[in-house]
Design a protein around this motif. Structure first.
Motif, PDB file in Angstrom:
ATOM      1  N   ALA A  61       0.887  -1.118   0.051  1.00 32.61           N
ATOM      2  CA  ALA A  61       0.172   0.002   0.073  1.00 32.61           C
ATOM      3  C   ALA A  61       0.902   1.245   0.092  1.00 32.61           C
ATOM      4  CB  ALA A  61      -0.955   0.116   1.108  1.00 32.61           C
ATOM      5  N   GLY A  62       1.804   1.215   0.821  1.00 30.38           N
ATOM      6  CA  GLY A  62       2.545   2.498   0.902  1.00 30.38           C
ATOM      7  C   GLY A  62       3.453   2.709  -0.555  1.00 30.38           C
ATOM      8  N   PHE A  63       3.918   1.557  -1.486  1.00 27.89           N
ATOM      9  CA  PHE A  63       4.668   1.504  -2.309  1.00 27.89           C
ATOM     10  C   PHE A  63       3.612   2.268  -3.371  1.00 27.89           C
ATOM     11  CE2 PHE A  63       4.822  -0.474  -6.578  1.00 27.89           C
ATOM     12  CZ  PHE A  63       6.094   0.217  -7.067  1.00 27.89           C
ATOM     13  N   LEU A  64       2.487   1.665  -3.495  1.00 25.92           N
ATOM     14  CA  LEU A  64       1.387   2.385  -4.272  1.00 25.92           C
ATOM     15  C   LEU A  64       1.052   3.641  -3.979  1.00 25.92           C
ATOM     16  CD1 LEU A  64      -1.099  -0.556  -4.486  1.00 25.92           C
ATOM     17  CD2 LEU A  64       0.546   0.202  -6.539  1.00 25.92           C
ATOM     18  N   GLN A  65       0.775   4.223  -3.067  1.00 26.32           N
ATOM     19  CA  GLN A  65       0.607   5.625  -2.496  1.00 26.32           C
ATOM     20  C   GLN A  65       1.940   6.423  -2.891  1.00 26.32           C
ATOM     21  OE1 GLN A  65      -0.054   5.109   1.850  1.00 26.32           O
ATOM     22  NE2 GLN A  65      -2.252   4.827   1.632  1.00 26.32           N
ATOM     23  N   ASP A  66       3.173   5.974  -2.703  1.00 28.45           N
ATOM     24  CA  ASP A  66       4.223   6.776  -3.001  1.00 28.45           C
ATOM     25  C   ASP A  66       4.107   6.935  -4.704  1.00 28.45           C
ATOM     26  OD1 ASP A  66       4.929   6.787  -0.480  1.00 28.45           O
ATOM     27  OD2 ASP A  66       6.715   5.517  -0.895  1.00 28.45           O
ATOM     28  N   THR A  67       3.811   5.853  -5.241  1.00 27.85           N
ATOM     29  CA  THR A  67       3.898   5.884  -6.890  1.00 27.85           C
ATOM     30  C   THR A  67       3.081   6.801  -7.249  1.00 27.85           C
ATOM     31  OG1 THR A  67       4.621   3.631  -6.897  1.00 27.85           O
ATOM     32  CG2 THR A  67       3.463   4.421  -8.882  1.00 27.85           C
ATOM     33  N   ILE A  68       1.863   6.920  -6.841  1.00 26.13           N
ATOM     34  CA  ILE A  68       0.635   7.849  -7.504  1.00 26.13           C
ATOM     35  C   ILE A  68       1.153   9.321  -7.009  1.00 26.13           C
ATOM     36  CG2 ILE A  68      -1.121   7.467  -5.416  1.00 26.13           C
ATOM     37  CD1 ILE A  68      -1.871   8.057  -9.172  1.00 26.13           C
ATOM     38  N   ALA A  69       1.624   9.247  -5.732  1.00 26.72           N
ATOM     39  CA  ALA A  69       2.009  10.621  -5.167  1.00 26.72           C
ATOM     40  C   ALA A  69       3.071  11.281  -6.084  1.00 26.72           C
ATOM     41  CB  ALA A  69       2.521  10.637  -3.962  1.00 26.72           C
ATOM     42  N   ASP A  70       4.021  10.659  -6.577  1.00 22.55           N
ATOM     43  CA  ASP A  70       5.086  10.994  -7.607  1.00 22.55           C
ATOM     44  C   ASP A  70       4.299  11.261  -8.752  1.00 22.55           C
ATOM     45  OD1 ASP A  70       6.907  10.440  -5.421  1.00 22.55           O
ATOM     46  OD2 ASP A  70       7.843   8.678  -6.332  1.00 22.55           O
ATOM     47  N   LEU A  71       3.543  10.815  -9.338  1.00 30.26           N
ATOM     48  CA  LEU A  71       2.868  11.071 -10.629  1.00 30.26           C
ATOM     49  C   LEU A  71       2.043  12.381 -10.404  1.00 30.26           C
ATOM     50  CD1 LEU A  71       2.220  10.614 -13.460  1.00 30.26           C
ATOM     51  CD2 LEU A  71       0.031   9.108 -12.690  1.00 30.26           C
ATOM     52  N   MET A  72       1.473  12.399  -9.437  1.00 19.61           N
ATOM     53  CA  MET A  72       0.740  13.860  -9.149  1.00 19.61           C
ATOM     54  C   MET A  72       1.509  14.837  -8.987  1.00 19.61           C
ATOM     55  SD  MET A  72      -2.276  12.952  -9.028  1.00 19.61           S
ATOM     56  CE  MET A  72      -3.436  11.687  -8.462  1.00 19.61           C
ATOM     57  N   ALA A  73       2.763  14.704  -8.287  1.00 21.76           N
ATOM     58  CA  ALA A  73       3.618  15.790  -8.089  1.00 21.76           C
ATOM     59  C   ALA A  73       4.370  16.038  -9.499  1.00 21.76           C
ATOM     60  CB  ALA A  73       4.846  15.313  -7.209  1.00 21.76           C
ATOM     61  N   ASN A  74       4.822  15.234 -10.301  1.00 23.04           N
ATOM     62  CA  ASN A  74       4.922  15.415 -11.608  1.00 23.04           C
ATOM     63  C   ASN A  74       4.263  16.062 -12.509  1.00 23.04           C
ATOM     64  OD1 ASN A  74       7.782  14.283 -11.455  1.00 23.04           O
ATOM     65  ND2 ASN A  74       6.800  12.376 -12.034  1.00 23.04           N
ATOM     66  N   ILE A  75       2.882  16.024 -12.286  1.00 24.48           N
ATOM     67  CA  ILE A  75       1.645  16.698 -13.075  1.00 24.48           C
ATOM     68  C   ILE A  75       1.696  18.024 -12.684  1.00 24.48           C
ATOM     69  CG2 ILE A  75      -0.705  16.962 -13.545  1.00 24.48           C
ATOM     70  CD1 ILE A  75      -0.743  13.938 -13.583  1.00 24.48           C
ATOM     71  N   GLU A  76       1.811  18.472 -11.332  1.00 26.21           N
ATOM     72  CA  GLU A  76       1.799  19.662 -10.795  1.00 26.21           C
ATOM     73  C   GLU A  76       3.091  20.509 -10.933  1.00 26.21           C
ATOM     74  OE1 GLU A  76       1.632  18.796  -6.631  1.00 26.21           O
ATOM     75  OE2 GLU A  76      -0.754  18.696  -6.583  1.00 26.21           O
ATOM     76  N   ASP A  77       4.174  19.771 -11.156  1.00 23.14           N
ATOM     77  CA  ASP A  77       5.418  20.495 -11.560  1.00 23.14           C
ATOM     78  C   ASP A  77       5.516  20.892 -13.015  1.00 23.14           C
ATOM     79  OD1 ASP A  77       6.730  20.153  -9.289  1.00 23.14           O
ATOM     80  OD2 ASP A  77       8.017  18.582  -9.696  1.00 23.14           O
ATOM     81  N   LEU A  78       4.756  20.096 -13.660  1.00 22.01           N
ATOM     82  CA  LEU A  78       4.736  20.533 -15.157  1.00 22.01           C
ATOM     83  C   LEU A  78       3.862  21.818 -15.315  1.00 22.01           C
ATOM     84  CD1 LEU A  78       5.126  19.977 -18.237  1.00 22.01           C
ATOM     85  CD2 LEU A  78       3.083  18.440 -18.099  1.00 22.01           C
ATOM     86  N   PHE A  79       2.597  21.579 -14.573  1.00 21.14           N
ATOM     87  CA  PHE A  79       1.956  23.124 -14.853  1.00 21.14           C
ATOM     88  C   PHE A  79       2.494  24.034 -14.237  1.00 21.14           C
ATOM     89  CE2 PHE A  79      -1.800  20.093 -15.525  1.00 21.14           C
ATOM     90  CZ  PHE A  79      -2.825  21.064 -15.991  1.00 21.14           C
ATOM     91  N   ALA A  80       3.587  23.967 -13.152  1.00 17.96           N
ATOM     92  CA  ALA A  80       4.222  25.105 -12.663  1.00 17.96           C
ATOM     93  C   ALA A  80       5.258  25.569 -13.398  1.00 17.96           C
ATOM     94  CB  ALA A  80       4.704  24.643 -11.279  1.00 17.96           C
ATOM     95  N   ARG A  81       5.877  24.465 -14.077  1.00 17.02           N
ATOM     96  CA  ARG A  81       7.024  25.110 -15.259  1.00 17.02           C
ATOM     97  C   ARG A  81       6.468  25.594 -16.517  1.00 17.02           C
ATOM     98  NH1 ARG A  81       8.881  19.621 -13.999  1.00 17.02           N
ATOM     99  NH2 ARG A  81       8.216  19.193 -16.363  1.00 17.02           N
TER     100      ARG A  81
END
Length: 118
Positions: A61-81
């Motif tokens: 569960a922790g692995f899956l939560q970290d994985t989706i959190a990384d994807l979300m952070a990447n999308i947020e970073d892309l929007f910001a950039r």
């Protein structure tokens, strides 16, 4: 994510964008794009999980939560950039990525629960 699948997703998105006629269509294409990326990431995450049977349920569960959190952070970073400040558009993209990720994981785990192979 596999390079072949990511490349296919990019090619499909590019083709759809070239044919897009309005902003609403472009918005939908972007959301579909991150949904597909989320589903592809779920495939990769699933393969990692099944190749590590020693992980506990909590570790999985922790692995899956970290994985989706990384994807979300990447999308947020892309929007910001890109200087994109449309909060509603960002929320729609984040929801799309989550839907793709969670939906595909549900499919993969469901197949295994009923005795099939993913």
């Amino acid at each position: 994510m596999s390079m072949a699948t990511t490349s296919r997703i990019m090619d499909e998105t590019d083709a759809r964008l070239r044919a897009a006629r309005n902003d609403d269509e472009v918005r939908r294409i972007g959301i579909d794009h991150v949904t597909a990326l989320g589903a592809d990431l779920a495939n990769t995450a699933y393969l990692k999980l099944v190749s590590r049977p020693e992980l506990t349920v909590d570790q999985q569960a922790g692995f899956l939560q970290d994985t989706i959190a990384d994807l979300m952070a990447n999308i947020e970073d892309l929007f910001a950039r890109q200087g994109m400040t449309d909060v509603t558009l960002l929320a729609e993209h984040l929801e799309g990525a989550e839907t793709g990720f969670v939906g595909r994981l549900d499919e993969l785990f469901f197949v295994v629960r009923i005795g099939g192979q993913a």
